[in-house]
Design a protein around this motif. Sequence first.
Motif, PDB file in Angstrom:
ATOM      1  N   GLU A  71       0.838  -1.209   0.000  1.00 28.53           N
ATOM      2  CA  GLU A  71       0.000   0.000   0.000  1.00 28.53           C
ATOM      3  C   GLU A  71       0.870   1.255   0.000  1.00 28.53           C
ATOM      4  N   ALA A  72       1.956   1.228   0.791  1.00 30.45           N
ATOM      5  CA  ALA A  72       2.861   2.391   0.825  1.00 30.45           C
ATOM      6  C   ALA A  72       3.524   2.584  -0.541  1.00 30.45           C
ATOM      7  N   MET A  73       3.929   1.479  -1.173  1.00 35.93           N
ATOM      8  CA  MET A  73       4.594   1.567  -2.489  1.00 35.93           C
ATOM      9  C   MET A  73       3.667   2.167  -3.542  1.00 35.93           C
ATOM     10  N   VAL A  74       2.430   1.697  -3.571  1.00 35.07           N
ATOM     11  CA  VAL A  74       1.487   2.199  -4.571  1.00 35.07           C
ATOM     12  C   VAL A  74       1.209   3.677  -4.330  1.00 35.07           C
ATOM     13  N   GLN A  75       1.077   4.054  -3.066  1.00 33.52           N
ATOM     14  CA  GLN A  75       0.864   5.460  -2.725  1.00 33.52           C
ATOM     15  C   GLN A  75       2.028   6.315  -3.231  1.00 33.52           C
ATOM     16  N   GLN A  76       3.256   5.826  -2.974  1.00 31.01           N
ATOM     17  CA  GLN A  76       4.452   6.566  -3.414  1.00 31.01           C
ATOM     18  C   GLN A  76       4.484   6.686  -4.945  1.00 31.01           C
ATOM     19  N   ALA A  77       4.118   5.624  -5.625  1.00 31.09           N
ATOM     20  CA  ALA A  77       4.123   5.649  -7.105  1.00 31.09           C
ATOM     21  C   ALA A  77       3.116   6.676  -7.610  1.00 31.09           C
ATOM     22  N   LEU A  78       1.940   6.690  -6.999  1.00 31.95           N
ATOM     23  CA  LEU A  78       0.901   7.647  -7.431  1.00 31.95           C
ATOM     24  C   LEU A  78       1.316   9.080  -7.121  1.00 31.95           C
ATOM     25  N   GLU A  79       1.942   9.273  -5.950  1.00 30.14           N
ATOM     26  CA  GLU A  79       2.399  10.630  -5.602  1.00 30.14           C
ATOM     27  C   GLU A  79       3.498  11.095  -6.547  1.00 30.14           C
ATOM     28  N   ALA A  80       4.388  10.169  -6.925  1.00 26.02           N
ATOM     29  CA  ALA A  80       5.519  10.541  -7.788  1.00 26.02           C
ATOM     30  C   ALA A  80       5.053  10.894  -9.194  1.00 26.02           C
ATOM     31  N   PHE A  81       4.131  10.095  -9.750  1.00 24.55           N
ATOM     32  CA  PHE A  81       3.761  10.245 -11.159  1.00 24.55           C
ATOM     33  C   PHE A  81       2.372  10.840 -11.374  1.00 24.55           C
ATOM     34  N   GLY A  82       1.585  10.958 -10.293  1.00 21.01           N
ATOM     35  CA  GLY A  82       0.236  11.500 -10.449  1.00 21.01           C
ATOM     36  C   GLY A  82      -0.774  10.451 -10.859  1.00 21.01           C
ATOM     37  N   GLN A  83      -0.327   9.511 -11.674  1.00 21.62           N
ATOM     38  CA  GLN A  83      -1.199   8.427 -12.122  1.00 21.62           C
ATOM     39  C   GLN A  83      -0.321   7.255 -12.568  1.00 21.62           C
ATOM     40  N   ILE A  84      -0.884   6.067 -12.523  1.00 25.67           N
ATOM     41  CA  ILE A  84      -0.189   4.887 -13.065  1.00 25.67           C
ATOM     42  C   ILE A  84      -1.097   4.319 -14.157  1.00 25.67           C
ATOM     43  N   ASP A  85      -0.616   4.357 -15.397  1.00 23.58           N
ATOM     44  CA  ASP A  85      -1.404   3.834 -16.515  1.00 23.58           C
ATOM     45  C   ASP A  85      -1.386   2.315 -16.559  1.00 23.58           C
ATOM     46  N   ALA A  86      -0.196   1.752 -16.301  1.00 24.16           N
ATOM     47  CA  ALA A  86      -0.052   0.300 -16.443  1.00 24.16           C
ATOM     48  C   ALA A  86       0.721  -0.265 -15.261  1.00 24.16           C
ATOM     49  N   VAL A  87       0.268  -1.410 -14.786  1.00 25.95           N
ATOM     50  CA  VAL A  87       1.027  -2.123 -13.754  1.00 25.95           C
ATOM     51  C   VAL A  87       1.405  -3.483 -14.294  1.00 25.95           C
ATOM     52  N   VAL A  88       2.655  -3.863 -14.078  1.00 28.89           N
ATOM     53  CA  VAL A  88       3.123  -5.182 -14.501  1.00 28.89           C
ATOM     54  C   VAL A  88       3.530  -5.954 -13.245  1.00 28.89           C
ATOM     55  N   ASN A  89       2.703  -6.935 -12.892  1.00 31.59           N
ATOM     56  CA  ASN A  89       2.992  -7.762 -11.717  1.00 31.59           C
ATOM     57  C   ASN A  89       3.928  -8.878 -12.131  1.00 31.59           C
ATOM     58  N   ASN A  90       5.215  -8.614 -11.930  1.00 31.78           N
ATOM     59  CA  ASN A  90       6.259  -9.533 -12.395  1.00 31.78           C
ATOM     60  C   ASN A  90       6.979 -10.252 -11.252  1.00 31.78           C
ATOM     61  N   ALA A  91       7.018  -9.642 -10.063  1.00 32.91           N
ATOM     62  CA  ALA A  91       7.773 -10.254  -8.957  1.00 32.91           C
ATOM     63  C   ALA A  91       7.304 -11.682  -8.744  1.00 32.91           C
ATOM     64  N   GLY A  92       8.236 -12.584  -8.632  1.00 33.87           N
ATOM     65  CA  GLY A  92       7.854 -13.988  -8.444  1.00 33.87           C
ATOM     66  C   GLY A  92       9.023 -14.788  -7.913  1.00 33.87           C
ATOM     67  N   ILE A  93       8.696 -15.915  -7.291  1.00 32.81           N
ATOM     68  CA  ILE A  93       9.746 -16.814  -6.799  1.00 32.81           C
ATOM     69  C   ILE A  93       9.424 -18.247  -7.209  1.00 32.81           C
ATOM     70  N   LEU A  94      10.482 -19.028  -7.338  1.00 24.38           N
ATOM     71  CA  LEU A  94      10.357 -20.454  -7.662  1.00 24.38           C
ATOM     72  C   LEU A  94      11.256 -21.216  -6.699  1.00 24.38           C
ATOM     73  N   ILE A  95      10.660 -22.056  -5.879  1.00 23.04           N
ATOM     74  CA  ILE A  95      11.435 -22.909  -4.969  1.00 23.04           C
ATOM     75  C   ILE A  95      11.047 -24.351  -5.313  1.00 23.04           C
ATOM     76  N   ALA A  96      11.997 -25.105  -5.852  1.00 20.09           N
ATOM     77  CA  ALA A  96      11.661 -26.448  -6.335  1.00 20.09           C
ATOM     78  C   ALA A  96      11.442 -27.430  -5.191  1.00 20.09           C
ATOM     79  N   GLY A  97      10.548 -28.366  -5.405  1.00 22.90           N
ATOM     80  CA  GLY A  97      10.323 -29.420  -4.402  1.00 22.90           C
ATOM     81  C   GLY A  97       9.133 -30.282  -4.801  1.00 22.90           C
ATOM     82  N   THR A  98       9.269 -31.608  -4.591  1.00 20.61           N
ATOM     83  CA  THR A  98       8.143 -32.496  -4.924  1.00 20.61           C
ATOM     84  C   THR A  98       7.052 -32.366  -3.870  1.00 20.61           C
ATOM     85  N   VAL A  99       5.846 -32.708  -4.267  1.00 24.49           N
ATOM     86  CA  VAL A  99       4.682 -32.517  -3.395  1.00 24.49           C
ATOM     87  C   VAL A  99       4.818 -33.320  -2.103  1.00 24.49           C
TER      88      VAL A  99
END
Length: 250
Positions: A71-99
């Motif tokens: 929430e703080a990050m999105v607020q900072q982004a909006l304050e910095a740019f006034g608006q966000i046209d596009a968001v790309v949710n890319n952050a991700g992790i992969l930890i291998a392991g069998t079920v």
Amino acid sequence: MSDTRTALVTGASRGIGAAIALGLAKRGYDVALNDIERQKDDLDAVAAQIREMGQRAEVLFADVSDKAQVEAMVQQALEAFGQIDAVVNNAGILIAGTVDGLPETTWDAVMDVNAKGSFMVIQALLPAMKARGYGRIVNIASIGGKHGAPEQAHYSASKAAVMGFSRVLAQEVGPLGITVNCVCPGIIMTDMGRVNLEDPQVSNAWKAKTAMARIGDPEDVVGPVAFFASDDSAFVTGQTLNVDGGIVFS
Ligand code: NAP
């Protein structure tokens, strides 16, 4: 709406996220760059490259699995740019392991970053997009969420969750001028991709599985993301696009 487009890209310090951030800047976007604070040096380097292109870059540290930080990050982004046209949710992790041996904590960690993280970023940004009647939401899923591979059941589940969530969200926010689409990378040469590629035999087997007989580069993912982030895709929503050189055909 100002002429300069703005985007928020999560997990932007390296790999696919850095390529997307740089690719959007090249296409004229100002970019808010997110990653975890431990990636400060890499994130600052991406920001410096974007500023050299003449675009604005804002560095925003947040763990996308932490609601208060998001929430703080999105607020900072909006304050910095006034608006966000596009968001790309890319952050991700992969930890291998069998079920059979998978610790509950590993299941939770992967779901929290890959699935819940995207949800929380979107939820924090939606009020601003709804108020403007405009938004482009691009979620980086994976062909792993459609097909999957051994030792990645939890990763596959997290990416399938992103795709299901995106299809329903597209229906909820479509009337408000907001599109929601998923890009599904295949095997891409990044630090995460190396999990699948360290063993030359495995790497060659993956190459053989692609119609194009090669492993992808992070830059291969940029064009499709830029399409969904732009008005070229104004009438496209709720879709998933495989960017895998031809592994999965559905
Ligand atoms: P990567 O090289 O591991 O980069 C991922 C970035 O996300 C890292 O900088 C990482 O930081 C950051 N990150 C991780 N957890 C985070 C969190 N909680 N909050 C904020 N940032 C976080 O991975 P990649 O290969 O570029 O993958 C990018 C996306 O594409 C992921 O969603 C991945 O699932 C998807 N994908 C990748 C492939 C592939 O073959 N590479 C295939 C299909 C889909 P830390 O290093 O500090 O954790």
